[in-house]
Design a protein around this motif. Sequence first.
Motif, mmCIF file in Angstrom:
data_model
loop_
_atom_site.group_PDB
_atom_site.id
_atom_site.type_symbol
_atom_site.label_atom_id
_atom_site.label_comp_id
_atom_site.label_asym_id
_atom_site.label_seq_id
_atom_site.Cartn_x
_atom_site.Cartn_y
_atom_site.Cartn_z
ATOM 1 N N VAL A 110 0.842 -1.203 0.000
ATOM 2 C CA VAL A 110 0.000 0.000 0.000
ATOM 3 C C VAL A 110 0.876 1.253 0.000
ATOM 4 C CG1 VAL A 110 -1.676 1.339 1.354
ATOM 5 C CG2 VAL A 110 -1.949 -1.145 1.138
ATOM 6 N N PHE A 111 1.883 1.243 0.846
ATOM 7 C CA PHE A 111 2.754 2.416 0.951
ATOM 8 C C PHE A 111 3.507 2.666 -0.355
ATOM 9 C CE2 PHE A 111 6.916 4.288 2.320
ATOM 10 C CZ PHE A 111 6.423 5.550 2.629
ATOM 11 N N GLU A 112 4.072 1.612 -0.935
ATOM 12 C CA GLU A 112 4.855 1.780 -2.166
ATOM 13 C C GLU A 112 3.972 2.243 -3.332
ATOM 14 O OE1 GLU A 112 7.119 -1.789 -2.925
ATOM 15 O OE2 GLU A 112 8.206 -1.602 -1.030
ATOM 16 N N ALA A 113 2.767 1.693 -3.412
ATOM 17 C CA ALA A 113 1.856 2.103 -4.499
ATOM 18 C C ALA A 113 1.489 3.576 -4.350
ATOM 19 C CB ALA A 113 0.602 1.236 -4.490
ATOM 20 N N ALA A 114 1.204 4.003 -3.123
ATOM 21 C CA ALA A 114 0.828 5.409 -2.891
ATOM 22 C C ALA A 114 2.003 6.341 -3.175
ATOM 23 C CB ALA A 114 0.339 5.596 -1.453
ATOM 24 N N ARG A 115 3.186 5.917 -2.793
ATOM 25 C CA ARG A 115 4.378 6.752 -3.050
ATOM 26 C C ARG A 115 4.654 6.864 -4.542
ATOM 27 N NH1 ARG A 115 9.964 5.802 -0.887
ATOM 28 N NH2 ARG A 115 10.347 8.029 -1.079
ATOM 29 N N ASP A 116 4.508 5.759 -5.262
ATOM 30 C CA ASP A 116 4.729 5.795 -6.708
ATOM 31 C C ASP A 116 3.793 6.798 -7.384
ATOM 32 O OD1 ASP A 116 6.642 3.874 -6.437
ATOM 33 O OD2 ASP A 116 5.465 2.222 -7.288
ATOM 34 N N ASN A 127 2.261 9.221 -5.732
ATOM 35 C CA ASN A 127 2.319 10.454 -4.955
ATOM 36 C C ASN A 127 0.928 10.959 -4.543
ATOM 37 O OD1 ASN A 127 3.727 12.413 -3.600
ATOM 38 N ND2 ASN A 127 3.773 13.828 -5.350
ATOM 39 N N VAL A 128 0.138 10.048 -3.972
ATOM 40 C CA VAL A 128 -1.175 10.429 -3.444
ATOM 41 C C VAL A 128 -1.257 9.998 -1.974
ATOM 42 C CG1 VAL A 128 -2.431 10.347 -5.634
ATOM 43 C CG2 VAL A 128 -2.217 8.254 -4.264
ATOM 44 N N PRO A 129 -1.982 10.777 -1.157
ATOM 45 C CA PRO A 129 -2.153 10.365 0.245
ATOM 46 C C PRO A 129 -2.880 9.039 0.329
ATOM 47 C CG PRO A 129 -3.291 12.455 -0.201
ATOM 48 C CD PRO A 129 -2.712 11.995 -1.493
ATOM 49 N N VAL A 130 -2.681 8.325 1.419
ATOM 50 C CA VAL A 130 -3.318 7.014 1.532
ATOM 51 C C VAL A 130 -3.646 6.728 3.002
ATOM 52 C CG1 VAL A 130 -1.232 5.572 1.842
ATOM 53 C CG2 VAL A 130 -3.189 4.659 0.572
ATOM 54 N N ILE A 131 -4.664 5.903 3.197
ATOM 55 C CA ILE A 131 -5.053 5.510 4.552
ATOM 56 C C ILE A 131 -4.943 3.991 4.641
ATOM 57 C CG2 ILE A 131 -6.900 5.540 6.284
ATOM 58 C CD1 ILE A 131 -8.077 7.923 4.481
ATOM 59 N N VAL A 132 -4.306 3.499 5.689
ATOM 60 C CA VAL A 132 -4.350 2.062 5.929
ATOM 61 C C VAL A 132 -5.318 1.810 7.079
ATOM 62 C CG1 VAL A 132 -2.085 1.447 5.007
ATOM 63 C CG2 VAL A 132 -2.291 2.087 7.389
ATOM 64 N N GLY A 133 -6.037 0.715 6.963
ATOM 65 C CA GLY A 133 -7.011 0.363 7.979
ATOM 66 C C GLY A 133 -6.628 -0.944 8.646
ATOM 67 N N ALA A 134 -6.930 -1.015 9.940
ATOM 68 C CA ALA A 134 -6.773 -2.278 10.654
ATOM 69 C C ALA A 134 -8.031 -2.475 11.498
ATOM 70 C CB ALA A 134 -5.527 -2.249 11.533
ATOM 71 N N SER A 135 -8.778 -3.524 11.149
ATOM 72 C CA SER A 135 -9.992 -3.846 11.902
ATOM 73 C C SER A 135 -9.583 -4.460 13.238
ATOM 74 C CB SER A 135 -10.827 -4.854 11.121
ATOM 75 O OG SER A 135 -10.088 -6.067 11.022
ATOM 76 N N GLU A 136 -10.557 -4.776 14.078
ATOM 77 C CA GLU A 136 -10.212 -5.362 15.385
ATOM 78 C C GLU A 136 -9.441 -6.664 15.216
ATOM 79 O OE1 GLU A 136 -14.090 -5.316 17.307
ATOM 80 O OE2 GLU A 136 -13.459 -3.599 18.535
ATOM 81 N N GLY A 137 -9.849 -7.500 14.264
ATOM 82 C CA GLY A 137 -9.145 -8.769 14.031
ATOM 83 C C GLY A 137 -7.741 -8.544 13.503
ATOM 84 N N GLU A 138 -7.620 -7.595 12.557
ATOM 85 C CA GLU A 138 -6.314 -7.293 11.967
ATOM 86 C C GLU A 138 -5.363 -6.717 13.011
ATOM 87 O OE1 GLU A 138 -8.091 -6.599 7.454
ATOM 88 O OE2 GLU A 138 -8.105 -4.954 8.893
#
Length: 296
Positions: free
Chosen positions: A32-38, A40-51
């Motif tokens: 996710v981070f590398e794709a967003a950096r390539d 150059n757009v902001p990005v949000i990562v999510g982690a649910s309770e299980g994750e």
Amino acid sequence: METLRKILEQAETNGVAIGHFNISDLVTLKAVFEAARDLNVPVIVGASEGERQFMGVRQVSALVKSLREEYDFPIFLNADHTHSLPSAIEAAKAGYDWIVFDVSTLPFEENIRQTKAAVEALKGLRPDILVEGEIGDIGSGSEIHDAAPDLKKGLTNPAEAKQFVEETRVDTLAPAVGNMHGMLKSMVAGDTRKRLDIKLVRAIKAEARIFMTLHGASGTDDDDLRGAIEAGITVVHINTEVRLAWRRGLDSALVKQPDEIVPYKILPHAVDSVKRVVAARLALFSGGRRARPASH
Ligand SMILES: [Zn+2]
């Protein structure tokens, strides 16, 4: 570094959406981070309770924070589908930027009461944190399902959305507009796609006047996603497509290298597989109005 709220405001002004991708491990986070950096757009990562139970509530936060600081890059962290106040408080204390407080299975009035209390408690702890509430039924479980649920009954009512937003004072709203968590087998096979009620998105936006998040967007028709963004969706959640790409990338790496045991030689294939999916979705979300064909 811009705040997450500022990023959402800019996205709304520009008619684009921010991508939100769930992570369960370092493979998905890297992708996710590398794709967003390539792009150059902001990005949000999510982690649910299980994750977050798997990765560690504070450990996910430390990883995301380390990327944000080292690369001075707008990557933010959301505590996705948090079903209780203690769990929400734990994430807020661990530095999450955003909490999805989800008690949407409760009756409407009880959902309002508990969400309002959660907003007050979380803002008391961290005035800068964003809190999302959810109304309507978008199913649960970002997995592969055999049969389609009846989504019609659970669609969000615009007047209720307005009441919910005014009474709870949430920062963002997750409506049910034809979206659902998970994908059907026929969607995985590429035979069917989710369709969205764009008119309903527009009606809810007009009534509730709030940032809206589209959950369960995996497997959705591309034109419907563009239409929903134009009608008022500011953040789009993708989880099942990420999980599917992770599984496929891992499977193919293991088949190709049956004797390899070095994780850092196997796992980059899974990173690449996830990265392709994330990059394609980010390009669509950030294309916004500009990406719409001239005939529309
Ligand atoms: Zn969701």
